[in-house]
Scaffold this active site. Structure first.
Site, PDB file in Angstrom:
ATOM      1  N   ILE A  74       4.882  49.302 -33.157  1.00 50.98           N
ATOM      2  CA  ILE A  74       4.395  50.550 -32.852  1.00 50.98           C
ATOM      3  C   ILE A  74       5.550  51.149 -31.999  1.00 50.98           C
ATOM      4  CG2 ILE A  74       3.594  49.397 -30.511  1.00 50.98           C
ATOM      5  CD1 ILE A  74       1.428  51.711 -30.541  1.00 50.98           C
ATOM      6  N   SER A  75       5.955  52.349 -32.621  1.00 46.22           N
ATOM      7  CA  SER A  75       7.265  53.080 -32.131  1.00 46.22           C
ATOM      8  C   SER A  75       7.315  53.390 -30.970  1.00 46.22           C
ATOM      9  CB  SER A  75       7.454  54.115 -33.135  1.00 46.22           C
ATOM     10  OG  SER A  75       7.772  53.734 -34.403  1.00 46.22           O
ATOM     11  N   ALA A  76       8.431  53.727 -30.272  1.00 46.60           N
ATOM     12  CA  ALA A  76       8.513  54.125 -28.860  1.00 46.60           C
ATOM     13  C   ALA A  76       8.050  55.435 -28.641  1.00 46.60           C
ATOM     14  CB  ALA A  76      10.180  54.231 -28.629  1.00 46.60           C
TER      15      ALA A  76
END
Length: 412
Positions: A74-76
């Site tokens: 899950i991206s920043a």
């Protein structure tokens, strides 16, 4: 006297604080995206991750391969926000997302396109699809559906889409996706230029070709298991430490020789080009990716004698079995503190390669460096590629399916 920091345990506070940070940093601008962040529990899409960590400015890996490399994450939050702003989805839109991960981005999209909109999010692994489906259901998102499918092939049965968003990286433009975009639609695609250097492009049709309405620096886990998977090979450096080199299929290099290259003869050169506090590296990276035959590759890790330009590691130019990576040295002049850019070459051709990289960095600086206007980008596929031609002020990057033109004005 010791200061005790009390952990924040109220999700409402953490959610609001995250949204406010992204507003203050400029990553969140549109009201719909702001409200989506304010009303979506990020921690609910990260089971097993502690509450405070779920709201920090970090990517969170959720699946690894047998070697420990990240397959999905899950991206920043800032990256998620940046792409949502690039996408510009509106109420009522049909959206296709490639890269379901935990379903968090699909949940945000579901809220942004309500009322009347629908989201389909794809992933190649059934376990990720199952997890995303469960998370979306528990969050009460009833207009986002997770599907097991090859993202590069899209989901033609529900096309056309007003917006298509890739939250995974690609080495080229997946052609089947373009035909699934509605007239006036927008594709957000993180695409590699050469080597490790990639940007998140927001493409819209411009006649027979494509223009970019937004372009941001971003790196994503690559596409895999499909018709347009972006195959890369991680080359561990022999000897002490954990330095490894990212390489990609288009790079003409000797991977076996590169394994031991850091133990070979070294050439260190400095450029005279100074970076100061707040200077951006992204435009130098992009420039070098355009002018060097193999672009730039990430070289993360640590080992004795390895002096990269950042704590995480460095960027390296590659030639056969030789490499030249970026380094810095600190100094102070009348304008204050600075970091001079240097290059360290290793291998049989390391010295020559280092000299070339130094020359290119000086050329970039002479043409304005970070003070030059930001470049523009155009793209074409199939027979339209020939309509995008090179000129004195631009670079052309040809890929198997597409041609990317970087319009970069030169000084004078």
């Amino acid at each position: 006297m010791e200061t005790t920091v009390t952990p924040v345990t109220d999700p409402n506070q953490l959610r609001e604080a995250l949204a406010q940070r992204l507003i203050d940093s400029g990553h969140l601008r549109s009201q719909a995206a702001i409200e989506a962040f304010r009303t979506t529990d990020r921690h609910a899409f990260l089971p097993g991750v502690d509450l405070e960590s779920a709201y920090q400015e970090d990517a969170v890996p959720i699946k690894h391969d047998e070697h420990g490399e990240v397959l999905s994450c899950i991206s920043a939050p800032s990256v998620v926000a940046t792409q949502l702003e690039q996408l510009g989805a509106q109420p009522g839109h049909k959206v296709l997302e490639v890269g379901a991960a935990t379903g968090y981005n699909a949940a945000l999209l579901g809220k942004i396109v309500s009322p009347g909109g629908q989201v389909w999010t794809l992933d190649v692994d059934q376990d990720l699809v199952d997890g995303a489906s469960k998370n979306l259901a528990q969050a009460g998102i009833d207009n986002a559906t997770a599907v097991a499918a090859d993202g590069a092939a899209g989901l033609p049965e529900h096309a056309p889409y007003d917006r298509i968003q890739f939250t995974v990286g690609a080495g080229d433009v997946p052609l089947k996706i373009l035909n699934q975009l509605a007239p006036g639609g927008r594709l957000v695609l993180p695409m590699r230029i050469r080597g490790s250097i990639s940007r998140s492009f927001a493409f819209e049709r411009d006649g027979d070709t494509w223009k970019t309405v937004s372009c941001e620096m971003a790196t994503f886990v690559p596409l895999r298991k499909g018709v347009c998977d972006d195959v890369y090979t991680l080359v561990p450096m022999a000897g002490e430490g954990n330095v490894r080199l990212e390489t990609f299929s288009e790079q003409d290099i000797d991977r076996e020789a590169l394994r031991t290259v850091l133990d070979e003869q070294r050439t260190k050169l400095y450029t005279g080009v100074k970076f100061r506090a707040g200077s951006a590296w992204e435009w130098l990276y992009l420039y070098l990716a355009c002018v060097l035959p193999n672009g730039l590759s990430r070289l993360p890790g640590r080992r004795p004698g390895f002096t990269p330009h950042f704590g995480w590691g460095s960027m390296a130019a590659l030639d056969g079995g030789s490499l030249a990576y970026l380094t810095i040295r600190e100094g102070e002049d009348a304008k204050g503190r600075y970091w001079e850019v240097g290059v360290i070459g290793h291998g049989e051709s390391g010295g020559v390669l280092a000299e070339r990289v130094v020359d290119e960095i000086r050329a970039w600086d002479a043409d304005g460096g970070n003070d030059a206007p930001e470049p523009g980008f155009r793209m074409a596929v199939a027979d339209s590629r020939d309509r995008l031609t090179a000129g004195d002020q631009r670079f052309v990057v040809d890929k198997p399916y597409s041609r990317l033109v970087v319009d970069w004005a030169r000084k004078g």
